[in-house]
Design a protein around this motif. Structure first.
Motif, PDB file in Angstrom:
ATOM      1  N   PRO A   2      11.741 -14.456  -7.199  1.00 26.93           N
ATOM      2  CA  PRO A   2      13.056 -15.062  -7.380  1.00 26.93           C
ATOM      3  C   PRO A   2      14.090 -14.026  -7.816  1.00 26.93           C
ATOM      4  N   GLY A   3      15.291 -14.217  -7.345  1.00 24.94           N
ATOM      5  CA  GLY A   3      16.363 -13.315  -7.742  1.00 24.94           C
ATOM      6  C   GLY A   3      16.697 -12.294  -6.672  1.00 24.94           C
ATOM      7  N   THR A   4      15.901 -12.248  -5.634  1.00 28.29           N
ATOM      8  CA  THR A   4      16.207 -11.312  -4.550  1.00 28.29           C
ATOM      9  C   THR A   4      16.862 -12.103  -3.408  1.00 28.29           C
ATOM     10  N   GLY A   5      16.881 -11.563  -2.237  1.00 26.59           N
ATOM     11  CA  GLY A   5      17.507 -12.303  -1.136  1.00 26.59           C
ATOM     12  C   GLY A   5      17.242 -11.638   0.189  1.00 26.59           C
ATOM     13  N   THR A   6      17.687 -12.313   1.261  1.00 23.68           N
ATOM     14  CA  THR A   6      17.418 -11.812   2.607  1.00 23.68           C
ATOM     15  C   THR A   6      18.074 -10.454   2.868  1.00 23.68           C
ATOM     16  N   ASP A   7      19.241 -10.224   2.261  1.00 24.86           N
ATOM     17  CA  ASP A   7      19.915  -8.941   2.487  1.00 24.86           C
ATOM     18  C   ASP A   7      19.124  -7.792   1.855  1.00 24.86           C
ATOM     19  N   ILE A   8      18.606  -8.031   0.637  1.00 25.30           N
ATOM     20  CA  ILE A   8      17.817  -6.993  -0.041  1.00 25.30           C
ATOM     21  C   ILE A   8      16.549  -6.719   0.771  1.00 25.30           C
ATOM     22  N   ALA A   9      15.910  -7.809   1.237  1.00 23.94           N
ATOM     23  CA  ALA A   9      14.682  -7.680   2.037  1.00 23.94           C
ATOM     24  C   ALA A   9      14.933  -6.833   3.277  1.00 23.94           C
ATOM     25  N   ALA A  57      11.039 -16.969   0.276  1.00 24.03           N
ATOM     26  CA  ALA A  57      11.931 -17.578  -0.720  1.00 24.03           C
ATOM     27  C   ALA A  57      11.595 -19.046  -0.969  1.00 24.03           C
ATOM     28  N   MET A  58      10.916 -19.660   0.008  1.00 23.38           N
ATOM     29  CA  MET A  58      10.565 -21.078  -0.165  1.00 23.38           C
ATOM     30  C   MET A  58       9.337 -21.249  -1.049  1.00 23.38           C
ATOM     31  N   GLY A  83       9.854 -25.259  -8.123  1.00 26.42           N
ATOM     32  CA  GLY A  83      11.146 -25.938  -8.240  1.00 26.42           C
ATOM     33  C   GLY A  83      12.226 -25.022  -8.770  1.00 26.42           C
ATOM     34  N   ILE A  84      12.019 -23.697  -8.647  1.00 30.79           N
ATOM     35  CA  ILE A  84      13.094 -22.791  -9.068  1.00 30.79           C
ATOM     36  C   ILE A  84      13.607 -22.003  -7.857  1.00 30.79           C
ATOM     37  N   PRO A  85      14.916 -22.044  -7.671  1.00 30.60           N
ATOM     38  CA  PRO A  85      15.470 -21.328  -6.526  1.00 30.60           C
ATOM     39  C   PRO A  85      15.625 -19.857  -6.836  1.00 30.60           C
ATOM     40  N   GLY A  86      15.402 -19.026  -5.833  1.00 30.00           N
ATOM     41  CA  GLY A  86      15.493 -17.594  -6.044  1.00 30.00           C
ATOM     42  C   GLY A  86      16.867 -17.042  -5.770  1.00 30.00           C
ATOM     43  N   GLU A  87      17.590 -17.649  -4.858  1.00 30.98           N
ATOM     44  CA  GLU A  87      18.931 -17.171  -4.524  1.00 30.98           C
ATOM     45  C   GLU A  87      19.762 -18.328  -3.972  1.00 30.98           C
ATOM     46  N   ALA A  88      20.975 -18.004  -3.520  1.00 29.89           N
ATOM     47  CA  ALA A  88      21.927 -19.067  -3.197  1.00 29.89           C
ATOM     48  C   ALA A  88      21.405 -20.069  -2.150  1.00 29.89           C
ATOM     49  N   ALA A  89      20.851 -19.555  -1.036  1.00 30.39           N
ATOM     50  CA  ALA A  89      20.452 -20.466   0.045  1.00 30.39           C
ATOM     51  C   ALA A  89      19.333 -21.414  -0.405  1.00 30.39           C
ATOM     52  N   THR A  90      18.354 -20.880  -1.150  1.00 36.90           N
ATOM     53  CA  THR A  90      17.274 -21.760  -1.603  1.00 36.90           C
ATOM     54  C   THR A  90      17.760 -22.691  -2.720  1.00 36.90           C
ATOM     55  N   PHE A 122       7.239 -10.807   0.477  1.00 35.59           N
ATOM     56  CA  PHE A 122       7.058 -10.484  -0.939  1.00 35.59           C
ATOM     57  C   PHE A 122       8.411 -10.500  -1.663  1.00 35.59           C
ATOM     58  N   VAL A 123       9.407  -9.855  -1.043  1.00 35.08           N
ATOM     59  CA  VAL A 123      10.745  -9.821  -1.664  1.00 35.08           C
ATOM     60  C   VAL A 123      11.280 -11.253  -1.829  1.00 35.08           C
ATOM     61  N   GLY A 124      11.079 -12.062  -0.806  1.00 32.30           N
ATOM     62  CA  GLY A 124      11.567 -13.447  -0.873  1.00 32.30           C
ATOM     63  C   GLY A 124      10.879 -14.250  -1.958  1.00 32.30           C
TER      64      GLY A 124
END
Lengths: 493, 153
Positions: free
Chosen positions: A265-272, A312-313, A320-327, A260-262
């Motif tokens: 958009p705007g969140t990330g693996t660290d927050i999760a 996040a994917m 087509g919108i990335p949520g954080e740096a890796a995506t 859900f966190v992923g």
């Protein structure tokens, strides 16, 4: 849908995707395990290797690096008390204390099992949810795409760190960079200064490599003389069935939190990872034991951060919108492979997208096998001389950026953006918004032109369609919540 | 080797933003009006540069008002600058001298700079890495790596 998924598995194992996935997992785990090197950097550095591959195999390689990179972060978190990636930050809390008790093998086994199970749950949600979202997204017209891209740009608020203004400043800089080259409506050259290399705009790959690989390598060079902490020894690897059953509910719950966190958009693996850790502690019968080396404290963040990779994917593939740096970097990789992320990908290339889904599910099986059988080998990676790796990153970055178009101009772009990224980090201007701007800029401009053509120049087209109104509401909501959380953060300082 | 710089950098960066805004306006001044659609080539860059200019002014005012000088910590700055110069020299010379020699020299120099003094590392890492990268990029990925002076041989 299931038949498409089975076809995806067939394509993955017969079309060369599976070995690429495995290779990506190995490389990703090594990169993730090395402190200072992130999965984002790994993806940026390996994109040049993907464009000789069929798109599905190239994407499998990138997915392998992403998933492996996030998992690899836990190895150094447990053995060195230093997370290899920010996603491993929460794993340190119980992973290292358990390793200090002489049970590093158990900690690593819990991390592997939780990562694989969490990742599998996340991958299944991605596989079944993404096509439904894509179906809705297929109804979008140019006005909706403009608002969607603006919504994507509001994500800058969440990846900006301490200062919203600095984040928006970086994002606008990225958007301005994206205007270099022929304008998408009239074909007039902008800011090219007669340089033919700039006519098609600044190439995305060298920018990605510069911002995420060269910048990080320069930061590693800065700390070249730092000593590495002592590594905990691994004795036996594994957990008992009773221990597995005891952590299973935590793994499942954390996987849902992570996905859900992923997906937001705007969140990330660290927050999760931290959220899942917090929830596991809150709902535990013995919260006081968290932080002393208990296996639930490892299972929760590891299940969550690997599920988050898949979550996040969801916006990346469907909208087509990335949520954080890796995506954002993965999205760049998709474009390099000649694929336009978004709902059309589901309509036009279902065989590729379902091979990718098969790949995300399979990556967790590979993770389990690699993690349980090869953990001693991955632990050895931690003793590799860091400065040799830093040097190799520089060379791979330079040659990788050159290799896409055999163009020396791209090397300069990589170096310029690498230096820029280094100083941006120093002066606390976040880097991911630059990339969001570069990726989403052309989407905003070209769809704005199209929307105005449809409406004969009237801007009301953005306010009169139901989906547009929905986007306006979530844009406002997103901006307000970003402002509130930034204010809260400032008050906390 | 550690240096801490304290300064009102946001004031300078805000000023740069304002300058960018003016430059974009000047550069887009003679862009033609649209012959297709309703937005010209200048519309979007001007919109963005206006926003950059506004944020630049906000940054400047904020930095003067709050006097919140950031402490910028540069560790081993000489090493970082030398690596950057080496990267620039690498990019400058690769076209003329070719991939092999420049890469071996760059790796050797950077390794030495980053404190690798073991002779075996310094000799074998540049050679093996260069050969490996050459094999992967040239033979597997089909990239025509720069040959420089060796193109005449």
């Amino acid at each position: 849908m299931l038949s498409l998924l089975f076809e995806g598995f067939y394509n993955l194992f017969t079309g060369g995707g599976a070995p690429m996935l495995l290779l990506g997992m190995i490389v990703g785990t090594i990169i993730g395990a090395l402190p200072g090197l992130t999965a984002t950097m790994g993806i940026a550095l390996l994109i040049p290797f993907t464009y000789v591959l069929p798109p599905a195999s190239g994407l499998s390689l990138l997915i392998g690096i992403f998933a492996g990179g996030i998992y690899g972060g836990s190895i150094s978190a447990i053995l060195l008390n230093t997370p290899g990636t920010p996603a491993g930050g929460a794993t340190v809390l119980d992973g290292y204390p358990l390793a200090q008790k002489g049970q590093a093998g158990k900690a690593l086994a819990v991390s592997t099992i939780a990562s694989a199970l969490g990742g599998t749950i996340g991958a299944l949600i991605l596989t079944f949810l993404a096509p439904q979202i894509a179906k809705i997204a297929l109804m979008f017209g140019p006005p909706e795409y403009v608002l969607l891209a603006i919504y994507g740009l509001t994500m800058i608020s969440f990846v900006s760190g301490k200062s919203l203004i600095k984040g928006y400043f970086s994002g606008l800089f990225g958007l301005l960079i994206a205007t270099i080259g022929l304008d998408p409506i009239n074909g007039y050259p902008r800011f090219t200064f007669g340089n033919l290399n700039l006519l098609n705009g600044i190439n995305l790959l060298p920018v990605l490599i510069g911002l995420f690989a060269v910048t990080q390598a320069l930061e590693c060079a800065e700390t070249y003389d730092e000593e590495r902490p002592a590594q905990a020894a691994i004795k036996s690897i594994g957990i008992t069935l009773r221990e597995f059953i005891s952590i299973l509910p935590t793994i499942i719950k954390s996987a849902f939190i992570g996905t859900f966190v992923g997906a937001v958009p705007g969140t990330g693996t660290d927050i999760a990872a931290f959220l899942a850790y917090g929830e596991a502690k809150r709902s535990s019968k013995h919260p006081e034991k968290f932080g002393t080396g208990i296996i639930e404290g490892i299972a929760a963040p590891e299940s969550s951060n690997n599920a988050c990779v898949n979550g996040a994917m969801i916006p990346m593939f469907t909208l087509g919108i990335p949520g954080e740096a890796a995506t954002a970097v993965m999205l760049g990789g998709l474009m390099v492979l000649g694929l336009q992320p978004g709902p059309l990908l589901f309509r036009d290339n279902p065989q590729i997208i379902y091979t990718v889904f098969a790949s995300t599910i399979t990556s967790n099986i590979f993770m389990l096998i690699l993690g349980l059988l090869g953990i001693r080998l991955f632990a050895k990676v931690l003793s590799l001389p860091k400065n040799v790796i830093t040097t190799l990153i520089f060379v791979l970055a330079i040659i990788g950026s050159y290799s896409m178009r055999n163009n020396l101009f791209d090397i300069w772009i990589t170096i310029i953006f690498g230096i820029l990224g280094y100083f941006m980090n120093k002066y606390q201007y976040p880097i991911p918004p630059v990339l969001l701007g570069i990726i989403l800029g052309p989407m905003v401009e070209s769809n704005l032109g199209r929307a105005l053509l449809i409406s004969h120049g009237s801007y009301t087209v953005f306010f009169t369609r139901p989906i547009s109104v929905f986007f306006i509401v979530i844009i406002v909501f997103s901006l307000v919540s970003a402002y509130r959380s930034s204010k809260k953060e400032v008050n906390n300082i | 080797m550690e240096s801490k710089n304290k300064g009102n950098y946001d004031l300078i960066i805000g000023g740069i933003g304002l300058l960018v805004c003016i430059i974009v306006y000047l550069l887009t001044n003679n862009y033609p009006s649209p012959h297709v659609g309703y937005i010209s080539a200048a519309t979007f860059p001007r919109l963005l540069s206006t926003l950059i200019g506004v944020l630049g002014v906000v940054l400047m005012i904020q930095s003067i008002y709050t006097k919140n000088n950031i402490k910028i910590q540069f560790k081993n700055s000489k090493i970082v600058i030398t690596v950057i110069i080496a990267l620039i020299l690498y990019a400058l010379t690769i076209k003329y001298i070719g991939f092999e020699i420049t890469t071996v020299c760059f790796i050797f120099f950077t390794l030495y700079l980053l404190g690798i003094k073991k002779l075996s590392y310094l000799i074998f890492t540049p050679i093996i890495t260069t050969l490996l990268i050459q094999y992967i990029f040239k033979n597997i990925l089909g990239v025509a790596l720069p040959v420089g002076i060796f193109s005449i041989i």
